[in-house]
Scaffold this motif. Structure first.
Motif, PDB file in Angstrom:
ATOM      1  N   PHE A 139      35.926  30.214  -0.591  1.00 23.72           N
ATOM      2  CA  PHE A 139      36.929  29.168  -0.467  1.00 23.72           C
ATOM      3  C   PHE A 139      38.300  29.768  -0.151  1.00 23.72           C
ATOM      4  CE2 PHE A 139      40.358  26.589  -2.064  1.00 23.72           C
ATOM      5  CZ  PHE A 139      40.075  25.357  -1.495  1.00 23.72           C
ATOM      6  N   VAL A 140      38.661  30.816  -0.881  1.00 26.26           N
ATOM      7  CA  VAL A 140      39.959  31.457  -0.658  1.00 26.26           C
ATOM      8  C   VAL A 140      40.024  32.002   0.767  1.00 26.26           C
ATOM      9  CG1 VAL A 140      41.482  33.347  -1.349  1.00 26.26           C
ATOM     10  CG2 VAL A 140      40.267  32.030  -3.092  1.00 26.26           C
ATOM     11  N   ALA A 141      38.943  32.670   1.178  1.00 27.11           N
ATOM     12  CA  ALA A 141      38.921  33.252   2.521  1.00 27.11           C
ATOM     13  C   ALA A 141      39.132  32.183   3.573  1.00 27.11           C
ATOM     14  CB  ALA A 141      37.586  33.957   2.739  1.00 27.11           C
ATOM     15  N   GLU A 142      38.488  31.040   3.382  1.00 27.11           N
ATOM     16  CA  GLU A 142      38.566  30.005   4.415  1.00 27.11           C
ATOM     17  C   GLU A 142      39.838  29.185   4.325  1.00 27.11           C
ATOM     18  OE1 GLU A 142      34.171  28.985   5.864  1.00 27.11           O
ATOM     19  OE2 GLU A 142      34.621  28.233   3.860  1.00 27.11           O
ATOM     20  N   PHE A 143      40.406  29.076   3.105  1.00 28.24           N
ATOM     21  CA  PHE A 143      41.619  28.277   2.967  1.00 28.24           C
ATOM     22  C   PHE A 143      42.844  29.050   3.428  1.00 28.24           C
ATOM     23  CE2 PHE A 143      45.052  25.983   0.908  1.00 28.24           C
ATOM     24  CZ  PHE A 143      44.704  24.692   1.266  1.00 28.24           C
ATOM     25  N   VAL A 144      42.855  30.348   3.152  1.00 28.63           N
ATOM     26  CA  VAL A 144      43.991  31.181   3.558  1.00 28.63           C
ATOM     27  C   VAL A 144      43.653  31.818   4.897  1.00 28.63           C
ATOM     28  CG1 VAL A 144      45.487  33.076   2.909  1.00 28.63           C
ATOM     29  CG2 VAL A 144      44.501  31.623   1.140  1.00 28.63           C
ATOM     30  N   GLY A 145      44.145  31.235   5.947  1.00 31.16           N
ATOM     31  CA  GLY A 145      43.882  31.776   7.280  1.00 31.16           C
ATOM     32  C   GLY A 145      42.488  31.422   7.770  1.00 31.16           C
ATOM     33  N   GLU A 146      42.230  31.879   8.990  1.00 28.59           N
ATOM     34  CA  GLU A 146      40.916  31.639   9.574  1.00 28.59           C
ATOM     35  C   GLU A 146      39.971  32.747   9.128  1.00 28.59           C
ATOM     36  OE1 GLU A 146      40.339  29.879  13.902  1.00 28.59           O
ATOM     37  OE2 GLU A 146      42.087  31.193  13.756  1.00 28.59           O
ATOM     38  N   LEU A 175      35.325  38.256   7.785  1.00 25.32           N
ATOM     39  CA  LEU A 175      35.885  39.017   8.901  1.00 25.32           C
ATOM     40  C   LEU A 175      36.955  38.155   9.556  1.00 25.32           C
ATOM     41  CD1 LEU A 175      35.808  41.404  10.899  1.00 25.32           C
ATOM     42  CD2 LEU A 175      34.009  40.168  12.137  1.00 25.32           C
ATOM     43  N   ARG A 176      38.206  38.639   9.533  1.00 21.20           N
ATOM     44  CA  ARG A 176      39.306  37.867  10.113  1.00 21.20           C
ATOM     45  C   ARG A 176      39.244  37.925  11.639  1.00 21.20           C
ATOM     46  NH1 ARG A 176      41.026  34.477   6.292  1.00 21.20           N
ATOM     47  NH2 ARG A 176      41.557  35.552   4.353  1.00 21.20           N
ATOM     48  N   PRO A 177      39.520  36.823  12.302  1.00 19.17           N
ATOM     49  CA  PRO A 177      39.367  36.746  13.764  1.00 19.17           C
ATOM     50  C   PRO A 177      40.202  37.769  14.526  1.00 19.17           C
ATOM     51  CG  PRO A 177      39.696  34.576  12.830  1.00 19.17           C
ATOM     52  CD  PRO A 177      39.899  35.549  11.715  1.00 19.17           C
ATOM     53  N   GLU A 178      41.376  38.168  13.975  1.00 18.90           N
ATOM     54  CA  GLU A 178      42.236  39.083  14.729  1.00 18.90           C
ATOM     55  C   GLU A 178      41.796  40.536  14.589  1.00 18.90           C
ATOM     56  OE1 GLU A 178      43.063  37.466  12.075  1.00 18.90           O
ATOM     57  OE2 GLU A 178      44.035  38.813  10.635  1.00 18.90           O
ATOM     58  N   LYS A 179      40.813  40.806  13.732  1.00 20.09           N
ATOM     59  CA  LYS A 179      40.338  42.184  13.564  1.00 20.09           C
ATOM     60  C   LYS A 179      39.306  42.557  14.630  1.00 20.09           C
ATOM     61  CE  LYS A 179      42.095  42.287   9.234  1.00 20.09           C
ATOM     62  NZ  LYS A 179      43.389  42.889   8.951  1.00 20.09           N
ATOM     63  N   VAL A 180      38.831  41.552  15.334  1.00 22.22           N
ATOM     64  CA  VAL A 180      37.737  41.787  16.273  1.00 22.22           C
ATOM     65  C   VAL A 180      38.306  42.053  17.667  1.00 22.22           C
ATOM     66  CG1 VAL A 180      35.612  40.851  17.254  1.00 22.22           C
ATOM     67  CG2 VAL A 180      36.313  40.223  14.934  1.00 22.22           C
ATOM     68  N   VAL A 181      37.770  43.072  18.313  1.00 23.23           N
ATOM     69  CA  VAL A 181      38.160  43.388  19.679  1.00 23.23           C
ATOM     70  C   VAL A 181      36.999  43.044  20.592  1.00 23.23           C
ATOM     71  CG1 VAL A 181      38.822  45.239  21.253  1.00 23.23           C
ATOM     72  CG2 VAL A 181      39.640  45.255  18.889  1.00 23.23           C
ATOM     73  N   LEU A 182      37.317  42.344  21.678  1.00 20.87           N
ATOM     74  CA  LEU A 182      36.265  42.045  22.654  1.00 20.87           C
ATOM     75  C   LEU A 182      36.283  43.123  23.727  1.00 20.87           C
ATOM     76  CD1 LEU A 182      36.574  38.180  23.142  1.00 20.87           C
ATOM     77  CD2 LEU A 182      35.025  39.470  21.656  1.00 20.87           C
ATOM     78  N   SER A 183      35.139  43.697  24.003  1.00 18.34           N
ATOM     79  CA  SER A 183      35.139  44.708  25.055  1.00 18.34           C
ATOM     80  C   SER A 183      33.914  44.558  25.931  1.00 18.34           C
ATOM     81  CB  SER A 183      35.190  46.105  24.435  1.00 18.34           C
ATOM     82  OG  SER A 183      33.941  46.415  23.889  1.00 18.34           O
TER      83      SER A 183
END
Ligand SMILES: Nc1ncnc2c1ncn2[C@@H]1O[C@H](COP(=O)(O)OP(=O)(O)O)[C@@H](O)[C@H]1O
Ligand SMILES: [Mg+2]
Lengths: 379, 285
Positions: free
Chosen positions: A249-256, A300-308
């Motif tokens: 819940f915390v993960a999803e409520f605070v940020g994506e 896993l926060r969306p901004e930590k992922v790199v698309l390559s």
């Protein structure tokens, strides 16, 4: 289960040490309204000069907690302390806390000046002192020029400032703010966030700040207490709450958040391998909570992922997938990448120069280091 | 462009005859309804300026009956009585009705709050005649009790009329003040208390200043109602406590004269002024 919200490691009898003693403390406070348990054994401490946010969805009990501290309501069980004194039954006018109401609650029959001086008049201060302190407070919120206006002659933002001045002027131990910026439009809200924070630092005043806006809580607070259903789920610095959420819940409520679940299939040194719907994911596990064969949930926060494209290497994790959604956000782009039948990752990328745009339907690799995957310890 | 205009014209021409009939009927009804409401009153006022000795014969314009009225000592006494009774009754009813409204507001959300609310409003719907008789019975029984206790028996008179008027006006004041309170947020009182005001300070610094227009409006309404009240007064009045409506009634028994037209017109004008005033102050922000 219940989280003690304290900034100090030791939570024993530190209350007697005056320098670090909390200005406000809730101990196992419960409140039942009608049949409904609105607060459930809530613990909270606010220390001098600290900015603490209560963050949670509507109806989780934020306003109720403030009302118990202000003295408009009384706990069904548990204790409320202000300055180390038990105040459970004492009326609002004997408590050294002031509230800024979401509706502002300015007295409509009084001018701004009379509104602000109200609290000082109740303290029976002498006229000259009242005048000088009112001027000072009006100056702080930049309302000097509007002091003879009535509330209905003010804009929303101006009413907000007047309400703030009225609550500040008596120099309470702690200021309780109930979604004070909730009624303002975005621009004004951001401007006021900055001003509020500056004012709080300058006065060294403790703020207990209620909001349902996670961004507001993260940017302004020293500590954030995330609430749900009348309980504090997690309390910590904004970085702790964001990077190391304790529950889903915390993960999803605070940020994506991307929530990955799977079974532990192998253990390495300070890390674990988890079989997920998108493939095997390596996750660092310094705490050693993972055991082989156990079901775990990861964030896993969306901004930590790199698309390559295909061959980029040197990442702990490389999940291949298909871009199935692209949302342009102005300063960034949000992608939805399907990495398995039952798993799609949300990925965020800044619109930085030299970034090649990734197109819809493109085949990509979602790459992220093991230490950006956070293992949930609860539930 | 031209097409559009002709379209509009065609639409106008197409109005169904039944629609026009309906509109005509509604207009006719409106005219007759207002006539019903105001024609008799207009006639009354008109005939109060008649020089004739007969109430329903026009004898040319004259102030004759108004002058006659002011020379009539019975009417002057009745007016004095009425003002005295209305003054005291409205003050008493305003104080009690306002406090009642404040008390009810505090109980809002508690058990049975809605019932207590209804119990305040109910007397407004009780027929005057029932209220009059019940008050008379109550007074007579109280008098007997007093006589047995103190050996002294009060009589019906100004005091009983004042008490009776207070009794029926409390409901009106409470309803008007309640309406005002309902528009005022409880948060304001909490804000005051938060800033250090005790319950009394909240009452006199915040609550009363904010409900004041309701209190004043309710008081003016109570005054007007007391001034106009006939049935309840009739049952509870005694010697020396003749009010204006009672005076009109006793004059009518001797025959309707243009003097009664004049007196009624004056009562009417006074009532309209007071009610307008009451509504105006209630609307004040
Ligand atoms: N007087 C009341 N009686 C029963 N339930 C109430 C009452 N007041 C509030 N609640 C309930 O308590 C919960 C918490 O309310 P509140 O503290 O206002 O939440 P928040 O400020 O976080 O939105 C809500 O679910 C609300 O429905
Ligand atoms: Mg709330």
């Amino acid at each position: 289960m219940a989280t003690v919200c304290s900034s100090r490691a030791d939570q024993g009898d530190g209350r007697q040490v005056s320098s670090t003693a909390p200005v406000v403390e809730l101990r196992k406070v419960s409140k039942t309204l009608g049949e409904h348990r609105v607060l459930d054994r809530m613990d909270l401490e606010v220390h001098p000069g600290e900015f603490v946010s209560l963050l949670g969805p509507s109806g989780c009990g934020k306003t109720t907690s403030l009302r118990l501290i202000a003295g408009f309501d009384h706990p069904t069980s548990g204790d409320v302390y202000i300055h180390g004194h038990l105040v459970n039954g004492s009326p609002p006018y004997r408590r050294d806390v002031n509230m800024v109401f979401q509706s502002y609650a300015l007295f409509p029959h009084l001018t701004v000046r009379a509104n602000v001086s109200f609290g000082l008049e109740m303290q029976r201060l002498l006229r000259p002192e009242i005048e000088s302190r009112v001027d000072e407070a009006l100056g702080m919120v930049r309302m000097e020029g509007l002091s003879e206006r009535y509330p209905h002659q003010l804009s929303g933002g101006q009413q907000q400032r007047a309400a703030l001045a009225r609550a500040l002027v008596t120099r309470p131990a702690v200021l309780l703010l109930d979604e004070p910026l909730g009624a303002l439009d975005l621009r004004l809200r951001q401007e006021m966030q900055g001003e509020l924070k500056k004012l709080q630092r300058r006065l060294g005043l403790a703020f207990l700040y209620v909001t349902h806006d996670q961004e507001e809580a993260l940017t302004m607070s020293d500590r954030v207490a995330v609430m749900q259903g009348g309980r504090i789920l997690q309390c910590g610095t904004p970085a702790e709450v964001y990077e190391k959420p304790r529950t889903r819940f915390v993960a999803e409520f605070v940020g994506e958040a991307n929530i990955l679940s799977g079974r532990v299939i192998g253990l390495g040194e300070g890390s674990a391998s988890v079989g997920t719907a998108g493939g095997v994911v390596r996750v660092s596990d310094a705490g050693g909570t993972a055991q082989t064969g156990r079901e775990v949930t990861m964030v896993l926060r969306p901004e930590k992922v790199v698309l390559s494209e295909a061959s980029a290497s040197g990442h702990d994790n490389r999940l291949s997938g298909l871009v199935e959604e692209v949302t342009y956000l102005g300063n960034g782009t949000r992608y939805r990448v399907r990495v398995g039948d039952r798993l799609a990752l949300t990925v965020r990328r800044q619109n930085a120069p030299h970034e090649r745009a990734v197109g819809l339907g493109e085949k990509v690799f979602a790459c992220f280091p093991a230490d950006t995957v956070h293992l949930l310890t609860e539930e | 462009m031209a097409e559009a205009r002709s379209g509009v014209a065609a639409e106008g021409a197409e109005e169904a005859p039944m629609d026009r009939l309906l509109r005509g009927l509604l207009a006719l009804n409106a005219v007759s309804a207002y006539a019903f409401l105001y024609l008799p009153i207009a006639v009354l006022i008109l005939f109060s300026f008649s020089a004739s000795r007969y109430a329903s014969v026009w004898g040319g314009f004259s102030f004759r009956w108004y002058i006659h009225l002011f020379r009539d000592s019975a009417v002057r006494d009745a007016l004095a009585n009425s003002l005295f009774i209305a003054g005291l009754a409205s003050v008493l009813a305003t104080v009690m009705g306002t406090l009642l409204a404040l008390g009810l507001e505090r109980r809002r959300g508690h058990r049975h709050a809605a019932r207590w609310d209804a119990a305040v409003t109910l007397p407004i719907l009780i027929p005057d005649i029932v209220q009059g008789i019940s008050l008379l019975l109550f007074f007579v029984l109280s008098f007997s009790a007093l006589e047995r206790l103190l050996g002294w028996r009060p009589t019906l008179g100004r005091t009983t009329v004042i008490l009776a008027h207070t009794a029926f006006a409390i409901s009106y004041v409470a309803v008007v003040v309640r309406a005002r309170l309902a528009g005022m947020s409880r948060t304001l009182e909490e804000a005051a208390m938060d800033l250090g005001a005790t319950e009394w300070q909240v009452l006199h610094r915040v609550t009363l200043p904010l409900v004041w227009p309701g209190v004043l409006g309710g008081g003016l309404l109570a005054f007007t109602l007391s001034l106009d009240e006939f049935v309840i007064t009739f049952f509870t009045t005694g010697p020396g406590a003749t009010t204006l409506p009672i005076q009109v009634w006793s004059m009518v028994r001797r025959g309707v004269t243009p003097e009664i037209n004049a007196l009624s017109s004056l009562i009417l004008i006074l009532s309209i002024v007071l009610v307008t005033l009451s509504l105006a102050v209630q609307r004040k922000r």
